[in-house]
Design a protein around this motif. Structure first.
Motif, PDB file in Angstrom:
ATOM      1  N   ASN A 291       0.676  -1.273  -0.032  1.00  0.00           N
ATOM      2  CA  ASN A 291      -0.049   0.109   0.080  1.00  0.00           C
ATOM      3  C   ASN A 291       0.731   1.291   0.125  1.00  0.00           C
ATOM      4  OD1 ASN A 291      -2.609  -1.250  -0.003  1.00  0.00           O
ATOM      5  ND2 ASN A 291      -2.064  -1.931   2.258  1.00  0.00           N
ATOM      6  N   ASP A 292       2.169   1.169   0.238  1.00  0.00           N
ATOM      7  CA  ASP A 292       3.080   2.241   0.270  1.00  0.00           C
ATOM      8  C   ASP A 292       4.466   1.876  -0.465  1.00  0.00           C
ATOM      9  OD1 ASP A 292       4.235   4.964   0.582  1.00  0.00           O
ATOM     10  OD2 ASP A 292       4.400   4.321   2.874  1.00  0.00           O
ATOM     11  N   THR A 293       4.327   1.526  -1.700  1.00  0.00           N
ATOM     12  CA  THR A 293       5.559   0.585  -2.431  1.00  0.00           C
ATOM     13  C   THR A 293       6.715   1.647  -2.651  1.00  0.00           C
ATOM     14  OG1 THR A 293       4.384   1.466  -4.779  1.00  0.00           O
ATOM     15  CG2 THR A 293       4.055  -0.781  -3.620  1.00  0.00           C
ATOM     16  N   ARG A 294       6.556   3.095  -2.808  1.00  0.00           N
ATOM     17  CA  ARG A 294       7.677   3.665  -2.923  1.00  0.00           C
ATOM     18  C   ARG A 294       8.164   4.394  -1.437  1.00  0.00           C
ATOM     19  NH1 ARG A 294       8.374   5.149  -8.114  1.00  0.00           N
ATOM     20  NH2 ARG A 294       9.425   7.059  -7.718  1.00  0.00           N
ATOM     21  N   ASN A 295       7.868   3.610  -0.240  1.00  0.00           N
ATOM     22  CA  ASN A 295       8.330   4.310   0.874  1.00  0.00           C
ATOM     23  C   ASN A 295       9.922   3.684   0.767  1.00  0.00           C
ATOM     24  OD1 ASN A 295       9.152   4.434   3.833  1.00  0.00           O
ATOM     25  ND2 ASN A 295       6.893   4.209   4.231  1.00  0.00           N
ATOM     26  N   THR A 296      10.804   4.519   1.023  1.00  0.00           N
ATOM     27  CA  THR A 296      12.307   4.486   0.806  1.00  0.00           C
ATOM     28  C   THR A 296      12.901   3.978   2.221  1.00  0.00           C
ATOM     29  OG1 THR A 296      12.925   6.821   1.771  1.00  0.00           O
ATOM     30  CG2 THR A 296      12.576   6.116  -0.602  1.00  0.00           C
ATOM     31  N   ASP A 297      11.877   3.963   3.492  1.00  0.00           N
ATOM     32  CA  ASP A 297      12.173   3.130   4.666  1.00  0.00           C
ATOM     33  C   ASP A 297      12.522   1.870   4.444  1.00  0.00           C
ATOM     34  OD1 ASP A 297      12.098   5.777   5.888  1.00  0.00           O
ATOM     35  OD2 ASP A 297      10.190   5.026   6.725  1.00  0.00           O
ATOM     36  N   ALA A 298      11.977   1.289   3.692  1.00  0.00           N
ATOM     37  CA  ALA A 298      12.044  -0.233   3.086  1.00  0.00           C
ATOM     38  C   ALA A 298      13.434  -0.455   2.573  1.00  0.00           C
ATOM     39  CB  ALA A 298      11.031  -0.889   2.389  1.00  0.00           C
ATOM     40  N   GLY A 309      23.454   0.059 -11.735  1.00  0.00           N
ATOM     41  CA  GLY A 309      22.821  -1.045 -10.709  1.00  0.00           C
ATOM     42  C   GLY A 309      23.741  -2.130 -10.220  1.00  0.00           C
ATOM     43  N   ASN A 310      24.908  -1.823 -10.268  1.00  0.00           N
ATOM     44  CA  ASN A 310      25.767  -2.894  -9.493  1.00  0.00           C
ATOM     45  C   ASN A 310      26.007  -2.472  -8.246  1.00  0.00           C
ATOM     46  OD1 ASN A 310      26.167  -4.160 -12.108  1.00  0.00           O
ATOM     47  ND2 ASN A 310      27.656  -2.580 -12.698  1.00  0.00           N
ATOM     48  N   LYS A 311      26.433  -3.838  -7.204  1.00  0.00           N
ATOM     49  CA  LYS A 311      26.688  -3.354  -5.901  1.00  0.00           C
ATOM     50  C   LYS A 311      27.933  -2.533  -5.775  1.00  0.00           C
ATOM     51  CE  LYS A 311      23.808  -7.461  -4.623  1.00  0.00           C
ATOM     52  NZ  LYS A 311      23.762  -8.987  -4.163  1.00  0.00           N
ATOM     53  N   THR A 312      27.771  -1.787  -4.878  1.00  0.00           N
ATOM     54  CA  THR A 312      29.065  -0.964  -4.436  1.00  0.00           C
ATOM     55  C   THR A 312      29.976  -1.438  -3.347  1.00  0.00           C
ATOM     56  OG1 THR A 312      28.033   0.523  -3.073  1.00  0.00           O
ATOM     57  CG2 THR A 312      28.126   1.203  -5.413  1.00  0.00           C
ATOM     58  N   GLY A 313      29.327  -2.488  -2.760  1.00  0.00           N
ATOM     59  CA  GLY A 313      30.112  -2.940  -1.439  1.00  0.00           C
ATOM     60  C   GLY A 313      29.604  -2.198  -0.163  1.00  0.00           C
ATOM     61  N   GLU A 314      28.985  -1.218  -0.523  1.00  0.00           N
ATOM     62  CA  GLU A 314      28.277  -0.214   0.672  1.00  0.00           C
ATOM     63  C   GLU A 314      26.814  -0.638   0.831  1.00  0.00           C
ATOM     64  OE1 GLU A 314      29.210   3.635   0.863  1.00  0.00           O
ATOM     65  OE2 GLU A 314      31.063   3.210  -0.491  1.00  0.00           O
ATOM     66  N   TYR A 315      26.381  -0.236   2.200  1.00  0.00           N
ATOM     67  CA  TYR A 315      24.780  -0.242   2.434  1.00  0.00           C
ATOM     68  C   TYR A 315      24.140   0.732   2.589  1.00  0.00           C
ATOM     69  CZ  TYR A 315      26.303  -5.217   2.397  1.00  0.00           C
ATOM     70  OH  TYR A 315      27.079  -6.572   2.018  1.00  0.00           O
ATOM     71  N   LEU A 316      23.039   0.733   2.103  1.00  0.00           N
ATOM     72  CA  LEU A 316      22.172   1.993   2.460  1.00  0.00           C
ATOM     73  C   LEU A 316      21.854   2.318   3.997  1.00  0.00           C
ATOM     74  CD1 LEU A 316      19.241   1.825  -0.339  1.00  0.00           C
ATOM     75  CD2 LEU A 316      20.968   3.462  -0.250  1.00  0.00           C
ATOM     76  N   THR A 317      22.345   3.586   4.416  1.00  0.00           N
ATOM     77  CA  THR A 317      22.225   3.983   5.773  1.00  0.00           C
ATOM     78  C   THR A 317      21.638   5.578   5.764  1.00  0.00           C
ATOM     79  OG1 THR A 317      24.593   5.054   5.815  1.00  0.00           O
ATOM     80  CG2 THR A 317      24.189   2.616   6.233  1.00  0.00           C
ATOM     81  N   GLU A 318      21.424   6.031   6.873  1.00  0.00           N
ATOM     82  CA  GLU A 318      21.067   7.517   6.950  1.00  0.00           C
ATOM     83  C   GLU A 318      21.857   8.540   6.220  1.00  0.00           C
ATOM     84  OE1 GLU A 318      18.022   8.587   8.150  1.00  0.00           O
ATOM     85  OE2 GLU A 318      17.183   6.995   9.173  1.00  0.00           O
ATOM     86  N   GLU A 319      23.241   8.107   6.231  1.00  0.00           N
ATOM     87  CA  GLU A 319      24.323   8.891   6.016  1.00  0.00           C
ATOM     88  C   GLU A 319      24.234   9.175   4.485  1.00  0.00           C
ATOM     89  OE1 GLU A 319      24.780   6.761   8.306  1.00  0.00           O
ATOM     90  OE2 GLU A 319      24.682   8.118   9.827  1.00  0.00           O
ATOM     91  N   ASN A 320      24.058   8.082   3.732  1.00  0.00           N
ATOM     92  CA  ASN A 320      24.066   8.043   2.199  1.00  0.00           C
ATOM     93  C   ASN A 320      22.777   7.816   1.611  1.00  0.00           C
ATOM     94  OD1 ASN A 320      23.365   5.171   2.327  1.00  0.00           O
ATOM     95  ND2 ASN A 320      25.595   4.568   2.180  1.00  0.00           N
ATOM     96  N   ASP A 322      21.000  10.269   0.520  1.00  0.00           N
ATOM     97  CA  ASP A 322      20.863  11.312  -0.371  1.00  0.00           C
ATOM     98  C   ASP A 322      20.986  10.922  -1.669  1.00  0.00           C
ATOM     99  OD1 ASP A 322      23.537  10.780  -0.147  1.00  0.00           O
ATOM    100  OD2 ASP A 322      24.106  13.150   0.203  1.00  0.00           O
ATOM    101  N   VAL A 323      21.605   9.653  -1.998  1.00  0.00           N
ATOM    102  CA  VAL A 323      21.955   9.153  -3.205  1.00  0.00           C
ATOM    103  C   VAL A 323      20.618   8.988  -3.805  1.00  0.00           C
ATOM    104  CG1 VAL A 323      21.937   6.695  -2.569  1.00  0.00           C
ATOM    105  CG2 VAL A 323      23.278   7.432  -4.684  1.00  0.00           C
ATOM    106  N   LEU A 324      19.336   8.788  -3.096  1.00  0.00           N
ATOM    107  CA  LEU A 324      18.157   8.318  -3.649  1.00  0.00           C
ATOM    108  C   LEU A 324      17.433   9.796  -3.929  1.00  0.00           C
ATOM    109  CD1 LEU A 324      16.731   5.641  -1.143  1.00  0.00           C
ATOM    110  CD2 LEU A 324      18.069   5.375  -3.234  1.00  0.00           C
ATOM    111  N   ASP A 325      18.063  11.013  -4.060  1.00  0.00           N
ATOM    112  CA  ASP A 325      17.448  12.256  -4.293  1.00  0.00           C
ATOM    113  C   ASP A 325      17.276  12.145  -6.133  1.00  0.00           C
ATOM    114  OD1 ASP A 325      17.323  12.898  -1.990  1.00  0.00           O
ATOM    115  OD2 ASP A 325      18.873  14.138  -2.039  1.00  0.00           O
ATOM    116  N   ASP A 326      18.172  11.357  -6.526  1.00  0.00           N
ATOM    117  CA  ASP A 326      18.348  11.014  -8.044  1.00  0.00           C
ATOM    118  C   ASP A 326      17.028  10.215  -8.376  1.00  0.00           C
ATOM    119  OD1 ASP A 326      19.747  11.514 -10.809  1.00  0.00           O
ATOM    120  OD2 ASP A 326      19.357   9.372 -10.538  1.00  0.00           O
ATOM    121  N   GLU A 327      16.108  10.504  -9.261  1.00  0.00           N
ATOM    122  CA  GLU A 327      14.847   9.563  -9.667  1.00  0.00           C
ATOM    123  C   GLU A 327      15.280   8.423 -10.196  1.00  0.00           C
ATOM    124  OE1 GLU A 327      11.092   8.549  -9.534  1.00  0.00           O
ATOM    125  OE2 GLU A 327      11.903  10.337  -8.528  1.00  0.00           O
TER     126      GLU A 327
END
Length: 743
Positions: A291-298, A309-320, A322-327
């Protein structure tokens, strides 16, 4: 005579009057025609726009209701609810000045709409606009008070009406999200069942419109919408909930444990009926709210991807984040979240492939199953040592013990006995490299991820026998495995059992389909007997998968990911219950658990144990074993947990498991199937001291962490002087657009 004279006098007067009247009528018509001409010349376009806008107002689309998705018991997994869009008619609200303020006030009070912007819009479009959307997808309860005010006698709330449509609703929120999929704003399915069965679930919109008949009276005609058909799935929502509960529990236990991020990069589980191919549950973590498919918390804790689309070796955290600001970057990460790991991602299966190797050898007649092989911890092929998980060696083993202890050396020697042609033939029979054609959108193609007889060399042959150097999907593995234990019958896996019309009539029953027989019933009985010892045997690697009160069978798996020697593994357990009469199969895969030493299949077996402890009683499958005091206490605690739903009690750890590693090249080494010197192998690892922090034994000579039960080296410690060349998947692996070729 007198009457004649009177008649002539009347006729003359009337003639004059008639002439005057006729001239007056002509002048009146001339004036009317001039006025019509002037209106047409000066205001024709304005009235034309009003007529056309009135036609649009009178002609409306009637939405269809998308079909419902139900679980096997009739519980609603996805449905459509009628919602309303608030429409502004600027022309109607501008008919009288006194309509404007009461209408704007009601809109602001009931819907919180900014009246300043509406006022400005009305002023600019008061002569042309009859359809302007102010708010979307409101429920009836949200618009009912406004309707009551609008319908009051003498109400001055004008120019507002409501356009009906349907909104897709998922009562379980994230329940079975990867199976169900979701819909876009235009009511089209995306992913899962919603996309695969989009044409079945979709209906045909209706239409209501007005027109003038021959008498210039306004007539209305309605063409009713045709609602979509509904799906009855094979999913049992209760079993699905249990599976998702334990996947979430695993994540909560290991999240941010050794590195930032989720408890593993992916955790997947499939439960399938052995004798029909029906999927009872399919889930993976991380999941998302339908019911909220674009919720970035997930997305938090998932691997961070680059622009390609390749893995960078890092993981999404509060600090990074902002990379999701790009559509585009946001969509790449959401797409990774929405994909169903159980069917869309590929990986090397590891030792769960060993029963397939033995089954192929027995069914082809290349071995009988009575052979013995000597394991000294590695097998030299082409000048390179290919190691077993137990580097200290297991000594003389039967084929059954090779499965029980998960011995790589035994598998490689069975592969030598078969030869390349036979091995490749049976990989095809077991459906590796082919789609299962499960009725879900997004199943990965794996044709380029396995070897053919022309591309398989000696190295690939050796490593393929114990599940390395070729890629599969979870759905491929469990579907093939069911055929190994059910008498050899390969059923096409499916998620939907019935298609139902809007009136409730059955449109289509989807019956189980046997596509082929992979092995004989005798071979199947043998494989089941061997796999039982994985759980029951003294050296069985899957002891920790057994739920209290039940005996099950299965096979553990640990596969090293690419690039080799990176210390990252995919661990798994493929099992079935009950052991003597399998009814369901279960497959759990943990992709790179968030721990220091990943190569331990207990991360998967413990999940299996928790799931089966609840699922088997729910299914009415009776206990087969006596309960120990500790098991009875465990089940009592579980009942309290289920009733009160507190934090889950941590499961007790027991038993051991195997890890597999090793690559190399083969040059036609002697098969060693019989007649080898029988030697008793001393289990030296059992004398090693135990590290209290990890529970593993420590080799005093090398410092390696060792499983105290199986002798498996934990943590991927390598002899840097061995110079083992990597055996990679097929060269075409990177060409697969859907598979995760990084595993």
């Amino acid at each position: 005579m007198g009457r004649g004279k009177s008649y002539r006098k009347f006729t003359i007067k009337m003639q004059k009057k008639l002439v005057v009247l006729f001239i007056a009528v002509l002048l009146a018509f001339a004036g009317l025609f001039y006025q019509l001409y002037r209106i047409s010349r000066d205001n024709g376009e304005q009235y034309k726009k009003q007529v056309l806008s009135q036609q649009r107002y009178d002609s409306t689309t009637i939405p269809y209701k998308r079909g419902t998705i139900l679980d096997a018991n009739g519980s609603v997994l996805a449905t459509s609810e009628k919602v309303y869009n608030v429409i502004l008619d600027s022309v109607a609200i501008s008919e009288k000045e006194e309509y404007l303020e009461p209408t704007l006030s009601a809109l602001q009070r009931e819907f919180g709409i900014d009246t300043a912007s509406i006022r400005d819009y009305i002023e600019k479009n008061k002569e042309t606009s009859r359809y302007h959307v102010l708010a979307k997808r409101l429920s009836y309860s949200e618009i009912s008070d406004f309707l009551d005010m609008q319908n009051e006698e003498g109400s001055q709330i004008k120019g507002i009406w409501f356009d009906e449509e349907y909104k897709r609703v998922y009562p379980g929120n994230s329940l079975a999200c990867d199976v169900i999929g979701f819909t876009t704003a235009d009511n089209r399915g995306n992913y899962g069942l919603e996309e695969y069965y989009n044409d079945v679930l979709s209906g045909i919109p209706g239409r209501e419109y007005g027109y003038l008949n021959d008498d210039s009276d306004l007539e209305r005609k309605t063409i009713a919408a045709e609602d979509g058909n509904s799906l009855v799935t094979t999913i049992d929502a209760n079993i699905q909930s249990i599976v998702e509960k334990y996947l979430l529990k695993f994540n909560e236990e290991y999240k941010d444990n050794f590195r930032p991020g989720n408890g593993a990069e992916n955790v997947g589980c499939i439960i399938m009926k052995v004798d029909s191919g029906e999927i009872l549950a399919m889930a993976n973590y991380p999941n998302f709210d339908l019911n909220d498919t674009r919720n970035t918390d997930a997305l938090m804790g998932m691997p961070l991807l680059d622009e390609k689309g390749n893995k960078t070796g890092e993981y999404l955290t509060e600090e990074n984040m902002d990379v999701l600001d790009d559509e585009e970057m946001l969509y790449q990460h959401l797409d990774a979240l929405w994909k169903n790991y159980c069917i869309s991602s590929t990986y090397e299966p590891g030792s769960v492939a060993k029963p397939f190797t033995v089954a192929a050898g027995v069914e082809s007649g290349k071995i009988t199953g009575t052979e013995t092989y000597n394991c000294e911890g590695s097998l030299e092929i082409g000048g390179w040592p290919i190691r077993c998980h137990n580097r200290y060696g297991d000594g003389l083993l039967t084929v059954q013990e090779g499965i029980e202890r998960s011995c790589n050396v035994v598998m490689m020697k069975i592969g030598q006995a078969m030869g390349t042609d036979t091995f490749v033939k049976f990989q095809h029979i077991f459906n590796f490299g082919l789609k299962t054609n499960i009725d879900l959108q997004g199943e990965a193609r794996t044709a380029s991820l396995i070897y053919t007889k022309d591309t398989m060399g000696s190295t690939e042959m050796a490593t393929n026998t114990f599940g390395q150097s070729f890629n599969v999907t979870m759905i491929q593995m469990i579907t093939g495995f069911c055929s190994l234990i059910n008498g050899g019958y390969y059923y096409e896996p499916h998620m939907v059992s019935k298609i139902v019309s809007p009136s409730g009539a059955t449109v289509q029953n989807i019956e189980p389909r046997v596509l082929k027989q992979t092995i004989s019933e005798d071979t199947s009985d043998m494989i089941r007997e061997y796999c039982n010892t994985v759980v029951t045997g003294e050296h069985g690697t899957g002891k920790t998968a057994r739920p209290a009160g039940y005996m099950i069978g299965g096979k553990t798996g640990t596969a090293e990911t690419l690039p080799r020697k990176n210390g990252q593994y995919v661990v798994s357990f493929m099992g079935y219950a009950p052991a003597d009469d399998p009814q369901i199969a279960i497959y759990v895969v943990v992709d790179r658990p968030n721990v220091q030493y990943q190569d331990d299949a207990k991360f998967a077996t413990r999940i299996v144990r928790g799931i089966l402890t609840e699922v088997l009683p729910y299914m009415g499958i009776f206990m087969t074993e006596e309960l120990s005091d500790s098991e009875r206490e465990e089940l009592e605690a579980l009942q309290i947990e289920i009733r009160t739903a507190p934090a889950a009690e941590e499961e007790a750890e027991e038993g051991g498991d195997t890890t597999e590693e090793g690559t190399g090249e083969e040059n036609g080494e002697d098969t060693g199937t019989e007649g080898e010197e029988e030697t008793e192998k001393e289990e030296v690892w059992k004398s090693f001291p135990i590290d209290p922090a990890t529970g593993y034994a420590v080799d005093p000579n090398t410092g390696d962490m060792v499983d105290p039960v199986t002798g498996a080296v934990i943590g991927g410690s390598y002899d840097e002087n061995a110079e083992e060349p990597d055996a990679s998947p097929s060269p075409e692996a990177s060409a697969d657009p859907e598979g995760d070729t990084g595993q």
